[in-house]
Design an enzyme around this catalytic site. Structure first.
Site, PDB file in Angstrom:
ATOM      1  CG  ASP A  38      -2.098   0.918   1.085  1.00 36.87           C
ATOM      2  OD1 ASP A  38      -3.238   0.435   1.130  1.00 36.87           O
ATOM      3  OD2 ASP A  38      -1.887   2.147   0.947  1.00 36.87           O
ATOM      4  CG  ASP A  72       2.857   3.869  -6.921  1.00 35.21           C
ATOM      5  OD1 ASP A  72       1.958   3.196  -7.449  1.00 35.21           O
ATOM      6  OD2 ASP A  72       3.004   5.092  -7.115  1.00 35.21           O
ATOM      7  CB  THR A  90     -16.689   0.087  -9.017  1.00 36.26           C
ATOM      8  OG1 THR A  90     -17.883   0.862  -8.884  1.00 36.26           O
ATOM      9  CG2 THR A  90     -15.885   0.711 -10.139  1.00 36.26           C
ATOM     10  CG  ASP A  91     -22.129  -0.318  -8.730  1.00 42.98           C
ATOM     11  OD1 ASP A  91     -21.231   0.532  -8.537  1.00 42.98           O
ATOM     12  OD2 ASP A  91     -23.186  -0.343  -8.061  1.00 42.98           O
ATOM     13  CD  GLU A  92     -19.040   4.790  -8.846  1.00 43.80           C
ATOM     14  OE1 GLU A  92     -18.675   5.769  -9.499  1.00 43.80           O
ATOM     15  OE2 GLU A  92     -18.984   4.729  -7.605  1.00 43.80           O
ATOM     16  CE1 TYR A 133     -12.867   4.512  -8.337  1.00 40.56           C
ATOM     17  CE2 TYR A 133     -15.232   4.579  -8.682  1.00 40.56           C
ATOM     18  CZ  TYR A 133     -14.122   3.953  -8.168  1.00 40.56           C
ATOM     19  OH  TYR A 133     -14.255   2.756  -7.486  1.00 40.56           O
ATOM     20  CE  LYS A 179     -11.800   0.087  -9.704  1.00 40.90           C
ATOM     21  NZ  LYS A 179     -10.710  -0.520  -8.862  1.00 40.90           N
TER      22      LYS A 179
HETATM   23  N1  LIG Z   1     -15.824   1.707  -1.476  1.00 34.76           N
HETATM   24  C1  LIG Z   1     -16.732   1.197  -2.305  1.00 34.76           C
HETATM   25  O1  LIG Z   1     -17.934   1.355  -2.065  1.00 34.76           O
HETATM   26  C2  LIG Z   1     -16.305   0.404  -3.519  1.00 34.76           C
HETATM   27  C3  LIG Z   1     -17.280  -0.253  -4.257  1.00 34.76           C
HETATM   28  C4  LIG Z   1     -16.897  -1.032  -5.352  1.00 34.76           C
HETATM   29  C5  LIG Z   1     -15.563  -1.156  -5.678  1.00 34.76           C
HETATM   30  N2  LIG Z   1     -14.619  -0.482  -4.958  1.00 34.76           N
HETATM   31  C6  LIG Z   1     -13.210  -0.688  -5.322  1.00 34.76           C
HETATM   32  O2  LIG Z   1     -12.613  -1.371  -4.241  1.00 34.76           O
HETATM   33  C7  LIG Z   1     -11.245  -0.994  -4.095  1.00 34.76           C
HETATM   34  C8  LIG Z   1     -10.992  -0.510  -2.679  1.00 34.76           C
HETATM   35  O3  LIG Z   1     -11.860   0.590  -2.402  1.00 34.76           O
HETATM   36  P1  LIG Z   1     -11.819   1.333  -0.994  1.00 34.76           P
HETATM   37  O4  LIG Z   1     -13.128   1.987  -0.811  1.00 34.76           O
HETATM   38  O5  LIG Z   1     -11.273   0.417   0.024  1.00 34.76           O
HETATM   39  O6  LIG Z   1     -10.742   2.459  -1.325  1.00 34.76           O
HETATM   40  P2  LIG Z   1      -9.816   3.311  -0.327  1.00 34.76           P
HETATM   41  O7  LIG Z   1      -9.619   4.612  -1.013  1.00 34.76           O
HETATM   42  O8  LIG Z   1     -10.361   3.284   1.050  1.00 34.76           O
HETATM   43  O9  LIG Z   1      -8.449   2.496  -0.286  1.00 34.76           O
HETATM   44  C9  LIG Z   1      -7.545   2.474  -1.371  1.00 34.76           C
HETATM   45  C10 LIG Z   1      -6.199   2.024  -0.831  1.00 34.76           C
HETATM   46  O10 LIG Z   1      -5.312   1.951  -1.940  1.00 34.76           O
HETATM   47  C11 LIG Z   1      -4.086   2.587  -1.560  1.00 34.76           C
HETATM   48  N3  LIG Z   1      -3.464   3.110  -2.771  1.00 34.76           N
HETATM   49  C12 LIG Z   1      -3.862   4.159  -3.542  1.00 34.76           C
HETATM   50  N4  LIG Z   1      -3.018   4.329  -4.561  1.00 34.76           N
HETATM   51  C13 LIG Z   1      -2.071   3.374  -4.463  1.00 34.76           C
HETATM   52  C14 LIG Z   1      -0.935   3.009  -5.243  1.00 34.76           C
HETATM   53  N5  LIG Z   1      -0.606   3.697  -6.351  1.00 34.76           N
HETATM   54  N6  LIG Z   1      -0.187   1.962  -4.857  1.00 34.76           N
HETATM   55  C15 LIG Z   1      -0.489   1.266  -3.734  1.00 34.76           C
HETATM   56  N7  LIG Z   1      -1.553   1.558  -2.955  1.00 34.76           N
HETATM   57  C16 LIG Z   1      -2.337   2.595  -3.324  1.00 34.76           C
HETATM   58  C17 LIG Z   1      -4.480   3.683  -0.583  1.00 34.76           C
HETATM   59  O11 LIG Z   1      -3.398   4.063   0.246  1.00 34.76           O
HETATM   60  C18 LIG Z   1      -5.589   2.980   0.189  1.00 34.76           C
HETATM   61  O12 LIG Z   1      -5.077   2.248   1.280  1.00 34.76           O
HETATM   62  C19 LIG Z   1     -11.009   0.098  -5.151  1.00 34.76           C
HETATM   63  O13 LIG Z   1     -10.390  -0.512  -6.258  1.00 34.76           O
HETATM   64  C20 LIG Z   1     -12.410   0.580  -5.515  1.00 34.76           C
HETATM   65  O14 LIG Z   1     -12.441   1.022  -6.842  1.00 34.76           O
HETATM   66  C21 LIG Z   1     -14.968   0.283  -3.867  1.00 34.76           C
END
Ligand SMILES: NC(=O)c1ccc[n+]([C@@H]2O[C@H](COP(=O)([O-])OP(=O)(O)OC[C@H]3O[C@@H](n4cnc5c(N)ncnc54)[C@H](O)[C@@H]3O)[C@@H](O)[C@H]2O)c1
Length: 376
Positions: A34, A60, A140-142, A165, A169
């Site tokens: 992370d 990263d 994501t569903d988006e 966004y 994705k």
């Molecule tokens: N939150 C939702 O409702 C939701 C729904 C559907 C899908 N998603 C997908 O699920 C995944 C997680 O979502 P979330 O809500 O936990 O997001 P979040 O923003 O809470 O967490 C993202 C994490 O990724 C890390 N990160 C960001 N850029 C990075 C990089 N370049 N290298 C390494 N780490 C990196 C951040 O530090 C963070 O810990 C995402 O891919 C998101 O698109 C989220």
């Protein structure tokens, strides 16, 4: 031991997944990669990091050296990619960062996984792979765009992203599909609806509303608040990912949804009512409510008068709704947590974990990282 690379494991869903997997699989070793952006909080994993089965690496997903080093140091069998820039509003301000992390980062992970998992070539020239490996892309569903008043997204719904966004994705999903088709790499994509639950960064609707209510601040609602989202308790999402990772048919996409469509405004109203009820039923939660220090009669102000309508988000999708029939039929998954129960669990978690909220919003967690990992 089975070795998993969990990217974005210090974020909301990723950290819930790390906790879930360590509890469920005694023989799992999780390597968490992370970058610890504003959304990643190492303190969320403080108990897990005491476990020798969980290793944290700050880095990263776009960095080939660090990802290759992980594959050299650990016999990684499964990659679950949660790492992403995930906030639509931020993508409207800075689209480029989203393309960088979400698309190029995904491609970098795929490429290095492919190099390390390839064993040779078959008679047609396709790569052959080690057994028991898989790359899972958390999507994501988006990516499906926006719905009218009726209908659901199925896995066959055409991709039609509309925000930077969701476009990023979608780009990531397409490159995952390309690795599956072109190199026959074993992959899955999961597309989930809106998650809620513990450890959610308070810029997203539910945790933001809880935080503002407790501080007696206005609750900003976009447009007229009628946008509809399908809400899923985060642990149910984690269970679905685990199932797809281990039992999902290779190359397939699985939609994951809560069968719980709600207008944003209803979520906000329900959250206000539930916070007020819990504070009254459990006086021990009262210290979490900083606004009650000056105005202890919470009935007089903790109500819908806190709601304020703000200019709508640019290109705000009207409605998302998922049809999860495929994952239910093939893998037996269904959303176990009813929204009425999940929202109470979530609000209670925030009332009991104000330190976490203060930490992630104050930047205190950056300091925590320096204390724990400074100099490494
Ligand atoms: N939150 C939702 O409702 C939701 C729904 C559907 C899908 N998603 C997908 O699920 C995944 C997680 O979502 P979330 O809500 O936990 O997001 P979040 O923003 O809470 O967490 C993202 C994490 O990724 C890390 N990160 C960001 N850029 C990075 C990089 N370049 N290298 C390494 N780490 C990196 C951040 O530090 C963070 O810990 C995402 O891919 C998101 O698109 C989220």
């Amino acid at each position: 031991m089975s070795y998993y690379l969990i990217t974005g494991g210090a974020g909301f869903i990723g950290s819930n997944f790390v906790k879930f997997m360590l509890k469920k699989y005694p023989d799992a070793h999780l390597v968490v990669l992370d970058k610890l952006t504003y959304a990643g909080n190492l303190r969320t994993l403080k108990d897990e990091l005491k476990d020798s089965r969980c290793t944290f690496i700050k880095g990263d997903i776009c960095d080939p050296e660090i990802v290759q080093k992980i594959f050299s140091d650990y016999p990684v069998q499964y990659v679950v990619n949660f790492a992403a820039e995930s906030h639509v509003d931020r993508s409207i301000e800075n689209p480029q960062l989203f393309l960088q992390t979400n698309i190029l980062g995904t491609q970098n992970l795929l490429n290095i996984a492919k190099q390390n998992w390839t064993t040779g070539k078959d008679e047609k020239g396709y790569p052959t792979y080690l057994s028991d490996i898989k790359y899972l892309q958390v999507s994501t569903d988006e990516v499906y765009g926006s719905l009218g008043e009726t209908g659901f997204f199925t896995e066959k719904t055409p991709l039609d992203p509309r925000s930077p966004y969701s476009a990023s994705k979608t780009g990531a999903d397409l490159i995952v599909t390309a690795y599956s088709e072109t190199y026959k790499m074993p992959v899955n994509i999961t597309r989930c609806s809106n998650n809620y639950g513990p450890y959610h960064f308070p810029e997203k609707l539910i945790p933001l509303i809880i935080k503002n209510i407790l501080e007696g601040k206005k609750l900003p609602v976009y447009g007229d608040g009628t946008n509809v989202r399908d809400w899923l308790y985060v642990e149910d999402h984690c269970k679905a990912i685990d199932l797809v990772l281990h039992k999902g048919r290779v190359g397939e996409v699985y939609n994951i949804g809560g069968h719980n469509e709600k207008q944003n405004i209803l979520i906000v109203k329900l959250t206000i009512e539930t916070v007020r009820r819990l504070l009254k039923e459990y006086p021990e939660y009262m210290p979490a409510c900083s606004a009650a220090k000056d105005s202890p009669d919470i009935d007089s102000w903790m109500n819908e008068s806190l709601i304020t309508y703000v200019t709508d988000r640019l290109g705000h999708d009207q409605r998302y709704a998922i049809d999860p029939a495929k994952i239910t039929k093939e893998l037996g998954w269904y959303p176990e947590t009813k929204f009425e129960d999940g929202i109470v669990k979530t609000i209670r978690w925030y009332l009991e974990n104000q330190d976490w909220v203060n930490d992630v919003t104050s930047g205190g967690y950056q300091k925590y990282y320096e204390e724990m990992y400074g100099g490494r």
